[in-house]
Structure formats: structure tokens, C-alpha cells
Write a protein that holds these residues in place. Structure first.
Motif, PDB file in Angstrom:
ATOM      1  N   PHE A 138     -36.320 -55.570 -50.560  1.00 45.53           N
ATOM      2  CA  PHE A 138     -36.271 -55.904 -51.984  1.00 45.53           C
ATOM      3  C   PHE A 138     -35.656 -54.758 -52.781  1.00 45.53           C
ATOM      4  CE2 PHE A 138     -38.322 -55.418 -56.156  1.00 45.53           C
ATOM      5  CZ  PHE A 138     -37.896 -56.579 -56.776  1.00 45.53           C
ATOM      6  N   TRP A 139     -36.121 -53.549 -52.538  1.00 47.00           N
ATOM      7  CA  TRP A 139     -35.591 -52.406 -53.278  1.00 47.00           C
ATOM      8  C   TRP A 139     -34.132 -52.132 -52.922  1.00 47.00           C
ATOM      9  CZ3 TRP A 139     -37.907 -51.229 -57.447  1.00 47.00           C
ATOM     10  CH2 TRP A 139     -39.289 -51.358 -57.566  1.00 47.00           C
ATOM     11  N   MET A 140     -33.748 -52.418 -51.684  1.00 48.27           N
ATOM     12  CA  MET A 140     -32.332 -52.289 -51.313  1.00 48.27           C
ATOM     13  C   MET A 140     -31.487 -53.305 -52.077  1.00 48.27           C
ATOM     14  SD  MET A 140     -29.959 -50.788 -49.670  1.00 48.27           S
ATOM     15  CE  MET A 140     -30.898 -49.745 -48.545  1.00 48.27           C
ATOM     16  N   SER A 141     -32.004 -54.516 -52.241  1.00 47.72           N
ATOM     17  CA  SER A 141     -31.268 -55.534 -52.991  1.00 47.72           C
ATOM     18  C   SER A 141     -31.160 -55.158 -54.468  1.00 47.72           C
ATOM     19  CB  SER A 141     -31.947 -56.899 -52.837  1.00 47.72           C
ATOM     20  OG  SER A 141     -33.215 -56.913 -53.465  1.00 47.72           O
ATOM     21  N   VAL A 142     -32.213 -54.549 -55.021  1.00 46.53           N
ATOM     22  CA  VAL A 142     -32.161 -54.081 -56.410  1.00 46.53           C
ATOM     23  C   VAL A 142     -31.103 -52.991 -56.558  1.00 46.53           C
ATOM     24  CG1 VAL A 142     -33.446 -52.918 -58.247  1.00 46.53           C
ATOM     25  CG2 VAL A 142     -34.560 -54.693 -56.891  1.00 46.53           C
ATOM     26  N   LEU A 153     -30.034 -59.097 -55.391  1.00 45.72           N
ATOM     27  CA  LEU A 153     -31.311 -59.745 -55.686  1.00 45.72           C
ATOM     28  C   LEU A 153     -31.255 -61.258 -55.476  1.00 45.72           C
ATOM     29  CD1 LEU A 153     -32.997 -58.049 -58.780  1.00 45.72           C
ATOM     30  CD2 LEU A 153     -34.087 -58.735 -56.654  1.00 45.72           C
ATOM     31  N   VAL A 154     -30.161 -61.870 -55.886  1.00 48.21           N
ATOM     32  CA  VAL A 154     -30.052 -63.320 -55.721  1.00 48.21           C
ATOM     33  C   VAL A 154     -29.963 -63.682 -54.246  1.00 48.21           C
ATOM     34  CG1 VAL A 154     -28.664 -65.358 -56.254  1.00 48.21           C
ATOM     35  CG2 VAL A 154     -29.010 -63.605 -57.987  1.00 48.21           C
ATOM     36  N   MET A 155     -29.245 -62.867 -53.453  1.00 45.93           N
ATOM     37  CA  MET A 155     -29.184 -63.110 -52.014  1.00 45.93           C
ATOM     38  C   MET A 155     -30.559 -62.938 -51.380  1.00 45.93           C
ATOM     39  SD  MET A 155     -26.248 -64.130 -50.931  1.00 45.93           S
ATOM     40  CE  MET A 155     -26.645 -63.919 -49.201  1.00 45.93           C
ATOM     41  N   TYR A 156     -31.318 -61.958 -51.854  1.00 44.18           N
ATOM     42  CA  TYR A 156     -32.686 -61.754 -51.359  1.00 44.18           C
ATOM     43  C   TYR A 156     -33.543 -62.985 -51.661  1.00 44.18           C
ATOM     44  CZ  TYR A 156     -37.363 -59.671 -51.004  1.00 44.18           C
ATOM     45  OH  TYR A 156     -38.681 -59.419 -50.680  1.00 44.18           O
ATOM     46  N   ILE A 157     -33.440 -63.497 -52.889  1.00 40.40           N
ATOM     47  CA  ILE A 157     -34.199 -64.695 -53.275  1.00 40.40           C
ATOM     48  C   ILE A 157     -33.762 -65.896 -52.435  1.00 40.40           C
ATOM     49  CG2 ILE A 157     -34.641 -66.287 -55.182  1.00 40.40           C
ATOM     50  CD1 ILE A 157     -34.219 -63.864 -57.063  1.00 40.40           C
ATOM     51  N   TYR A 158     -32.461 -66.022 -52.236  1.00 46.39           N
ATOM     52  CA  TYR A 158     -31.925 -67.127 -51.443  1.00 46.39           C
ATOM     53  C   TYR A 158     -32.448 -67.085 -50.012  1.00 46.39           C
ATOM     54  CZ  TYR A 158     -28.450 -69.834 -48.824  1.00 46.39           C
ATOM     55  OH  TYR A 158     -27.827 -70.714 -47.967  1.00 46.39           O
ATOM     56  N   ASP A 159     -32.444 -65.904 -49.410  1.00 48.24           N
ATOM     57  CA  ASP A 159     -32.947 -65.766 -48.037  1.00 48.24           C
ATOM     58  C   ASP A 159     -34.432 -66.140 -47.957  1.00 48.24           C
ATOM     59  OD1 ASP A 159     -30.474 -64.961 -47.152  1.00 48.24           O
ATOM     60  OD2 ASP A 159     -30.912 -62.813 -47.345  1.00 48.24           O
ATOM     61  N   LYS A 160     -35.204 -65.754 -48.954  1.00 49.23           N
ATOM     62  CA  LYS A 160     -36.629 -66.093 -48.958  1.00 49.23           C
ATOM     63  C   LYS A 160     -36.834 -67.602 -49.090  1.00 49.23           C
ATOM     64  CE  LYS A 160     -38.299 -61.981 -48.475  1.00 49.23           C
ATOM     65  NZ  LYS A 160     -39.001 -61.623 -47.222  1.00 49.23           N
ATOM     66  N   PHE A 161     -36.041 -68.233 -49.930  1.00 44.29           N
ATOM     67  CA  PHE A 161     -36.142 -69.682 -50.062  1.00 44.29           C
ATOM     68  C   PHE A 161     -35.747 -70.381 -48.750  1.00 44.29           C
ATOM     69  CE2 PHE A 161     -36.300 -69.748 -54.821  1.00 44.29           C
ATOM     70  CZ  PHE A 161     -37.326 -70.680 -54.930  1.00 44.29           C
ATOM     71  N   SER A 191     -40.047 -66.928 -55.771  1.00 46.94           N
ATOM     72  CA  SER A 191     -40.333 -67.151 -57.195  1.00 46.94           C
ATOM     73  C   SER A 191     -40.700 -65.842 -57.888  1.00 46.94           C
ATOM     74  CB  SER A 191     -41.473 -68.155 -57.344  1.00 46.94           C
ATOM     75  OG  SER A 191     -41.125 -69.401 -56.783  1.00 46.94           O
ATOM     76  N   ALA A 192     -41.509 -65.022 -57.213  1.00 49.01           N
ATOM     77  CA  ALA A 192     -41.875 -63.723 -57.793  1.00 49.01           C
ATOM     78  C   ALA A 192     -40.641 -62.845 -57.972  1.00 49.01           C
ATOM     79  CB  ALA A 192     -42.904 -63.032 -56.905  1.00 49.01           C
ATOM     80  N   ALA A 193     -39.771 -62.820 -56.966  1.00 45.77           N
ATOM     81  CA  ALA A 193     -38.533 -62.029 -57.064  1.00 45.77           C
ATOM     82  C   ALA A 193     -37.624 -62.590 -58.147  1.00 45.77           C
ATOM     83  CB  ALA A 193     -37.814 -62.008 -55.725  1.00 45.77           C
ATOM     84  N   GLY A 194     -37.614 -63.910 -58.324  1.00 43.32           N
ATOM     85  CA  GLY A 194     -36.800 -64.520 -59.371  1.00 43.32           C
ATOM     86  C   GLY A 194     -37.261 -64.118 -60.764  1.00 43.32           C
ATOM     87  N   LEU A 195     -38.572 -64.031 -60.955  1.00 43.57           N
ATOM     88  CA  LEU A 195     -39.093 -63.590 -62.253  1.00 43.57           C
ATOM     89  C   LEU A 195     -38.746 -62.130 -62.520  1.00 43.57           C
ATOM     90  CD1 LEU A 195     -42.600 -65.311 -62.262  1.00 43.57           C
ATOM     91  CD2 LEU A 195     -40.590 -65.954 -63.588  1.00 43.57           C
ATOM     92  N   VAL A 196     -38.787 -61.307 -61.470  1.00 46.17           N
ATOM     93  CA  VAL A 196     -38.378 -59.907 -61.619  1.00 46.17           C
ATOM     94  C   VAL A 196     -36.910 -59.831 -62.004  1.00 46.17           C
ATOM     95  CG1 VAL A 196     -38.071 -57.711 -60.420  1.00 46.17           C
ATOM     96  CG2 VAL A 196     -40.142 -59.052 -60.036  1.00 46.17           C
ATOM     97  N   LEU A 197     -36.085 -60.651 -61.375  1.00 51.38           N
ATOM     98  CA  LEU A 197     -34.661 -60.703 -61.717  1.00 51.38           C
ATOM     99  C   LEU A 197     -34.461 -61.115 -63.164  1.00 51.38           C
ATOM    100  CD1 LEU A 197     -31.625 -60.741 -61.057  1.00 51.38           C
ATOM    101  CD2 LEU A 197     -31.937 -63.059 -60.165  1.00 51.38           C
ATOM    102  N   LEU A 198     -35.223 -62.103 -63.627  1.00 56.63           N
ATOM    103  CA  LEU A 198     -35.126 -62.556 -65.019  1.00 56.63           C
ATOM    104  C   LEU A 198     -35.454 -61.430 -65.988  1.00 56.63           C
ATOM    105  CD1 LEU A 198     -34.836 -64.830 -67.139  1.00 56.63           C
ATOM    106  CD2 LEU A 198     -37.252 -65.340 -66.774  1.00 56.63           C
ATOM    107  N   LEU A 199     -36.532 -60.706 -65.714  1.00 55.71           N
ATOM    108  CA  LEU A 199     -36.927 -59.603 -66.590  1.00 55.71           C
ATOM    109  C   LEU A 199     -35.896 -58.479 -66.577  1.00 55.71           C
ATOM    110  CD1 LEU A 199     -40.758 -59.427 -65.802  1.00 55.71           C
ATOM    111  CD2 LEU A 199     -39.656 -60.396 -67.824  1.00 55.71           C
TER     112      LEU A 199
END
Length: 313
Positions: A84-88, A266-274, A283-291
């Protein structure tokens, strides 16, 4: 002694009611025009965000359609995940590459195509072609250019930057930069149009007065064009930040997040999790991305507004 006209109480009431009716219609009419947009935003933006917030608090099983309440455990999990932190980090590196190029290159192009020269309309069309080119076509074209036998690899060898032809998309040190160049190329014409609209709103008298005073073209660009385009710079900056934070297609079609996670944003990280059915984590990572996107945009707007005030002063 003559008296003035007598106004009956009923007529006063009618006049008052008509005024109230007009005021109420004036208040309601704008909302009627906004209603379609509100419905669309509510359906495709607000409701999904609320659903994501609900899923982020659950251990949601998408196949079963049920989930156990776990509180903030999903957020704790992603905050302790190195991927996650690498994706950020990759997302912010991507922004650092794309943001200055998307701000200044389209501005320079807009200044060039704003000149009254023969065939300038053709150049405007050519610069805008990447915008209407489908991303699938653009990604395949750039993959061919980046390949070992591609034009870019041969050019880099001739310039002495590489000893042998190298595919930039398969090297961890160059993959993210290579994908960023696709994003810059794709949005160049779109942002150029925004700057072009800003340039055409600048009074020509300002340039004529500066020419009489002996100002060079560079001085006109620095002291007149850039300050007058400050609102356009703010708009382009915010749009670039939002687009850069949610970049997906370029990476999915070229590197798929590789090599070794070098282009996993981050979006690729979210995509892989989905794709792995970790809906709650995604969903949690998506909210972090939104913020993060909201925070970065607000920060850029604040810095840009301060810069505008300094330039105008």
C-alpha cells in the motif's frame, strides 16, 4: 377635503400572497435546473462513496453478500501493508513527473498556436488528436515505440543514454516515467485548449503597450502571459492532480503494475484487491485515495490562489 383611494384588506393580502409565490418560485426554479445533476451525482458518486464507507467497516464477503462488522481493522491492515505504501509513493512520484509537464508544455503550445500564421488550425488539430485517440490504441502504439526495436529505444542509444536498446516499460527504474509520458502526451491537446481560451481573453492592447516600451517576447510571456493565465494554471493543476491520483488505464494496458510493483499506483492497488475479492480492503483504500485527492487539490488551489495574488500585486 378629498380623501385618497381606499385599499381593501383583501387586496393587500392578495398582493402579499403573489409576492410570496413569486419569491418561492424564484427559490425553487434553480433547484429544478440542478435536479438532473443532483440525481446523477447522487446515483453515481454519493451512493457509491457511502457504500464504500460501509464496506470498509465490514469483513464483507461479496459472494455471500454479507459481512461482519470489524470497525477500523481494514484501515489498520492497509496502513501496515508495504504494498500500500509503495503504491502511495508511486502515485506521488507519478504526480511529480506529470504535474509540471502538464502545466507548462500545454501553455507553451497554446502560445505558439495562438499566433496568426498560415496553417495554424492544422497544428491545433494535430495537437488535439491524442485527446480523441482511444487509450487502447495509444497504449499499443507507445508499447511499440518503447520496445527494444522501437524508435524511442534506438533514439536513446544514439543519444548515448543507453548502451543497447532497452524497453523502458520493463525496467523498474524507467517504467513509471515511461507511463507518465503517455499520460502527458494524451492530455497535451486538452490542456492546450484551456490555455488557448485564456490567451484569447487577454487584451491585445497590453502586448502592444509592452512592445512600445521595448519588452521582448520572453518578458511579455513572463510578465503578462503567465500572470494573466493564473486561473487557467489553477484549473489545469487541479485537473492534473485528480487525473494523476486515479491513473489506471495507461498502467493496466502497458505494465499491469509491474515490473515488481514499480508502476503499481493506488488505483492499481485497489483494482488488485477487488480482483482478489478483498472488497473491504479495496473500499478502505479507495476512501484513503479520495481523501488524498481532495487534500492535494485543496492544497494546490490554496497555493495557486496565493500565487495569483502575488502575481497581480
Amino acid at each position: 377635503m378629498s380623501r385618497g383611494p381606499v385599499v381593501l384588506p383583501n387586496s393587500k393580502v392578495k398582493v402579499t400572497m403573489k409576492k410570496k409565490h413569486r419569491l418561492s418560485m424564484r427559490n425553487v426554479t434553480p433547484w429544478l435546473f440542478l435536479l438532473p445533476s443532483i440525481l446523477i451525482l447522487g446515483t453515481f458518486l454519493i451512493i457509491p462513496i457511502l457504500e464504500a464507507f460501509q464496506w470498509s467497516l465490514l469483513d464483507y464477503k461479496i459472494i455471500a453478500g454479507t459481512g461482519e462488522f470489524v470497525g477500523l481493522s481494514n484501515f489498520k491492515e492497509i496502513f501496515t501493508d508495504q504494498d500500500f505504501w509503495m503504491s502511495v509513493l508511486n502515485t506521488f512520484i507519478f504526480l511529480i513527473i506529470v504535474l509540471p509537464l502538464n502545466v507548462f508544455l500545454p501553455m507553451i503550445l497554446a502560445v505558439l498556436v495562438n499566433q496568426k500564421i498560415r496553417g495554424v488550425s492544422t497544428f491545433r488539430i494535430l495537437y488535439y488528436l491524442p485527446v480523441i485517440t482511444p487509450m487502447v490504441v495509444a497504449a499499443l502504439m507507445w508499447k511499440m515505440l518503447y520496445s527494444q526495436s522501437g524508435l524511442i529505444s534506438e533514439l536513446l542509444v544514439k543519444l548515448g543514454l543507453f548502451d543497447s536498446p532497452t524497453n523502458l516499460l520493463v525496467q523498474s527504474s524507467t517504467a513509471l516515467f515511461a507511463v507518465a509520458m503517455i499520460t502527458v502526451w494524451k492530455g497535451l491537446g486538452y490542456y492546450m485548449i484551456i490555455y488557448l481560451a485564456g490567451l484569447q481573453s487577454i487584451p491585445k492592447d497590453v502586448y502592444e503597450s509592452s512592445s512600445i516600451d521595448g519588452a521582448s517576447l520572453f518578458q511579455q510571456f513572463r510578465n503578462i502571459t503567465v500572470p494573466m493565465l493564473a486561473p487557467s494554471v489553477t484549473l489545469v493543476s487541479v485537473m492534473t492532480i485528480i487525473a494523476g491520483m486515479k491513473v489506471f488505464e495507461e498502467i493496466a494496458l502497458t505494465t499491469g503494475g509491474g515490473p515488481s510493483g514499480a508502476t503499481t499506483t493506488l488505483v492499481m492497488y485497489i483494482y488488485d484487491k477487488f480482483m482478489n475479492l478483498d472488497v473491504s480492503i479495496a473500499s478502505a483504500a479507495g476512501l484513503v485515495l479520495l481523501l488524498l485527492a481532495i487534500g492535494a487539490s485543496l492544497l494546490q488551489m490554496k497555493l495557486s490562489s496565493k500565487r495569483e495574488d502575488d502575481l497581480r500585486a
